[in-house]
Design a protein around this motif. Sequence first.
Motif, PDB file in Angstrom:
ATOM      1  N   CYS A  56      -6.650  35.294 -18.962  1.00  0.00           N
ATOM      2  CA  CYS A  56      -6.148  34.976 -20.313  1.00  0.00           C
ATOM      3  C   CYS A  56      -5.072  33.901 -20.284  1.00  0.00           C
ATOM      4  CB  CYS A  56      -5.607  36.237 -20.983  1.00  0.00           C
ATOM      5  SG  CYS A  56      -6.883  37.433 -21.405  1.00  0.00           S
ATOM      6  N   ILE A  57      -4.219  33.924 -19.256  1.00  0.00           N
ATOM      7  CA  ILE A  57      -3.185  32.910 -19.093  1.00  0.00           C
ATOM      8  C   ILE A  57      -3.461  32.161 -17.802  1.00  0.00           C
ATOM      9  CG2 ILE A  57      -0.732  32.504 -18.702  1.00  0.00           C
ATOM     10  CD1 ILE A  57      -0.071  34.668 -20.648  1.00  0.00           C
ATOM     11  N   LEU A  58      -3.600  30.854 -17.912  1.00  0.00           N
ATOM     12  CA  LEU A  58      -4.088  30.008 -16.821  1.00  0.00           C
ATOM     13  C   LEU A  58      -2.991  29.017 -16.421  1.00  0.00           C
ATOM     14  CD1 LEU A  58      -7.291  29.322 -18.861  1.00  0.00           C
ATOM     15  CD2 LEU A  58      -7.181  30.909 -16.931  1.00  0.00           C
ATOM     16  N   PRO A  59      -2.385  29.169 -15.237  1.00  0.00           N
ATOM     17  CA  PRO A  59      -1.253  28.322 -14.865  1.00  0.00           C
ATOM     18  C   PRO A  59      -1.667  26.951 -14.336  1.00  0.00           C
ATOM     19  CG  PRO A  59      -1.572  30.094 -13.256  1.00  0.00           C
ATOM     20  CD  PRO A  59      -2.620  30.273 -14.297  1.00  0.00           C
ATOM     21  N   TYR A  60      -0.948  25.921 -14.814  1.00  0.00           N
ATOM     22  CA  TYR A  60      -1.133  24.551 -14.339  1.00  0.00           C
ATOM     23  C   TYR A  60       0.246  23.934 -14.146  1.00  0.00           C
ATOM     24  CZ  TYR A  60      -6.092  24.807 -15.498  1.00  0.00           C
ATOM     25  OH  TYR A  60      -7.419  25.162 -15.542  1.00  0.00           O
ATOM     26  N   GLU A  61       0.711  23.920 -12.906  1.00  0.00           N
ATOM     27  CA  GLU A  61       2.028  23.368 -12.602  1.00  0.00           C
ATOM     28  C   GLU A  61       2.077  21.886 -13.014  1.00  0.00           C
ATOM     29  OE1 GLU A  61       5.041  22.831  -8.753  1.00  0.00           O
ATOM     30  OE2 GLU A  61       3.021  23.657  -8.493  1.00  0.00           O
ATOM     31  N   LEU A  62       3.166  21.489 -13.675  1.00  0.00           N
ATOM     32  CA  LEU A  62       3.231  20.118 -14.194  1.00  0.00           C
ATOM     33  C   LEU A  62       4.663  19.732 -14.522  1.00  0.00           C
ATOM     34  CD1 LEU A  62       1.836  17.540 -15.366  1.00  0.00           C
ATOM     35  CD2 LEU A  62       1.723  18.763 -17.554  1.00  0.00           C
ATOM     36  N   ASP A  63       5.009  18.505 -14.182  1.00  0.00           N
ATOM     37  CA  ASP A  63       6.236  17.857 -14.642  1.00  0.00           C
ATOM     38  C   ASP A  63       5.821  16.846 -15.701  1.00  0.00           C
ATOM     39  OD1 ASP A  63       8.489  16.323 -15.094  1.00  0.00           O
ATOM     40  OD2 ASP A  63       8.957  16.004 -12.978  1.00  0.00           O
ATOM     41  N   VAL A  64       6.152  17.093 -16.972  1.00  0.00           N
ATOM     42  CA  VAL A  64       5.658  16.239 -18.050  1.00  0.00           C
ATOM     43  C   VAL A  64       6.283  14.850 -18.044  1.00  0.00           C
ATOM     44  CG1 VAL A  64       5.059  18.169 -19.551  1.00  0.00           C
ATOM     45  CG2 VAL A  64       7.331  17.109 -19.744  1.00  0.00           C
ATOM     46  N   THR A  65       7.325  14.621 -17.238  1.00  0.00           N
ATOM     47  CA  THR A  65       7.887  13.273 -17.154  1.00  0.00           C
ATOM     48  C   THR A  65       7.026  12.339 -16.300  1.00  0.00           C
ATOM     49  OG1 THR A  65       9.303  13.726 -15.231  1.00  0.00           O
ATOM     50  CG2 THR A  65      10.218  14.203 -17.405  1.00  0.00           C
ATOM     51  N   ASP A  66       6.037  12.911 -15.613  1.00  0.00           N
ATOM     52  CA  ASP A  66       5.113  12.122 -14.784  1.00  0.00           C
ATOM     53  C   ASP A  66       3.862  11.821 -15.619  1.00  0.00           C
ATOM     54  OD1 ASP A  66       3.143  11.235 -12.979  1.00  0.00           O
ATOM     55  OD2 ASP A  66       3.960  12.441 -11.340  1.00  0.00           O
ATOM     56  N   ARG A  67       3.780  10.604 -16.113  1.00  0.00           N
ATOM     57  CA  ARG A  67       2.697  10.232 -17.041  1.00  0.00           C
ATOM     58  C   ARG A  67       1.321  10.442 -16.436  1.00  0.00           C
ATOM     59  NH1 ARG A  67       1.928   4.037 -19.249  1.00  0.00           N
ATOM     60  NH2 ARG A  67       0.095   4.377 -20.591  1.00  0.00           N
ATOM     61  N   ALA A  69       0.479  12.397 -13.915  1.00  0.00           N
ATOM     62  CA  ALA A  69       0.241  13.821 -13.675  1.00  0.00           C
ATOM     63  C   ALA A  69      -0.160  14.534 -14.962  1.00  0.00           C
ATOM     64  CB  ALA A  69       1.488  14.466 -13.081  1.00  0.00           C
ATOM     65  N   VAL A  70       0.421  14.122 -16.083  1.00  0.00           N
ATOM     66  CA  VAL A  70       0.040  14.723 -17.360  1.00  0.00           C
ATOM     67  C   VAL A  70      -1.420  14.418 -17.680  1.00  0.00           C
ATOM     68  CG1 VAL A  70       0.427  14.703 -19.857  1.00  0.00           C
ATOM     69  CG2 VAL A  70       2.385  14.710 -18.292  1.00  0.00           C
ATOM     70  N   ALA A  71      -1.789  13.152 -17.552  1.00  0.00           N
ATOM     71  CA  ALA A  71      -3.177  12.773 -17.828  1.00  0.00           C
ATOM     72  C   ALA A  71      -4.141  13.520 -16.917  1.00  0.00           C
ATOM     73  CB  ALA A  71      -3.340  11.263 -17.657  1.00  0.00           C
ATOM     74  N   ASP A  72      -3.773  13.640 -15.644  1.00  0.00           N
ATOM     75  CA  ASP A  72      -4.633  14.350 -14.691  1.00  0.00           C
ATOM     76  C   ASP A  72      -4.738  15.833 -15.035  1.00  0.00           C
ATOM     77  OD1 ASP A  72      -4.964  11.971 -13.337  1.00  0.00           O
ATOM     78  OD2 ASP A  72      -3.519  12.456 -11.747  1.00  0.00           O
ATOM     79  N   THR A  73      -3.645  16.426 -15.492  1.00  0.00           N
ATOM     80  CA  THR A  73      -3.646  17.849 -15.819  1.00  0.00           C
ATOM     81  C   THR A  73      -4.494  18.123 -17.055  1.00  0.00           C
ATOM     82  OG1 THR A  73      -1.478  18.201 -14.803  1.00  0.00           O
ATOM     83  CG2 THR A  73      -2.187  19.817 -16.446  1.00  0.00           C
TER      84      THR A  73
END
Length: 255
Positions: A56-67, A69-73
């Motif tokens: 139900c809850i699916l974790p995706y580690e991410l630093d949103v300041t990394d443009r 990495a956001v697109a890849d996530t």
Amino acid sequence: MNSDKPGGRLVWITGASYGLGREVALQLAARGDRVAVSARSADKLKALAGEAPEGCILPYELDVTDRQAVADTVARIEAEQGPIDLALLNAGTHEPISAGDFNVDTVRTLVELNLMGTANCLEPLLSRFRARGQGHIAIVASVAGYRGLPTSAAYGATKAGLINMAESLKPECDRLGIKLQIVNPGFVRTPLTDKNPFPMPFLMEPEDAAAALIRGLDGNGFEVSFPKRFTWMLKFLRCLPYALYFPMISRATKQ
């Protein structure tokens, strides 16, 4: 899936490791949504996923300041889970700052996370939602963006920027079939608000604030704000001339 329909959606929440984002994830998962959660702490995301039924809850580690990495996530979430129906862009932080300790590094940190981190998320989301002709984005700003508040020179500036950004995008998003909302909470008890050196009227617990936010997401209004009595008070203050506003806010915050 119609993103206006409660339950059964794929929701992506940034800044989900604690506070409001964490509680919204739990409440949405409890009513049947699958919730992809992102934050910088993999351990906290794993712990959050363990509080809900498996899957139900699916974790995706991410630093949103990394443009990138956001697109890849975003691409990874959709490749693994299907199209995102609703994105709640909640990642952000707060650091008090005043004239006596004004520091450019503090301002830059908040701009990069609160404002540019949200923009990094909007870029891939808007691209994908435009292509589909549908989607739902909610940007978490703050009532601190309504007008300048003591110790909020950096935080308030980023939140005012988010409000303006959402207002600017709203008419075109309507034409594209994208539901865009701005979320302006009052004071919610979190580690961030614990830093505030002034009284916080109408302080809400995260569970209550999350429930109010979700009710707003289910509705069709552009702005989701809570608690209503407090936010309407601040909207009234926004209309006052400076000669009245500054004395009132100084007394209220004991500055």
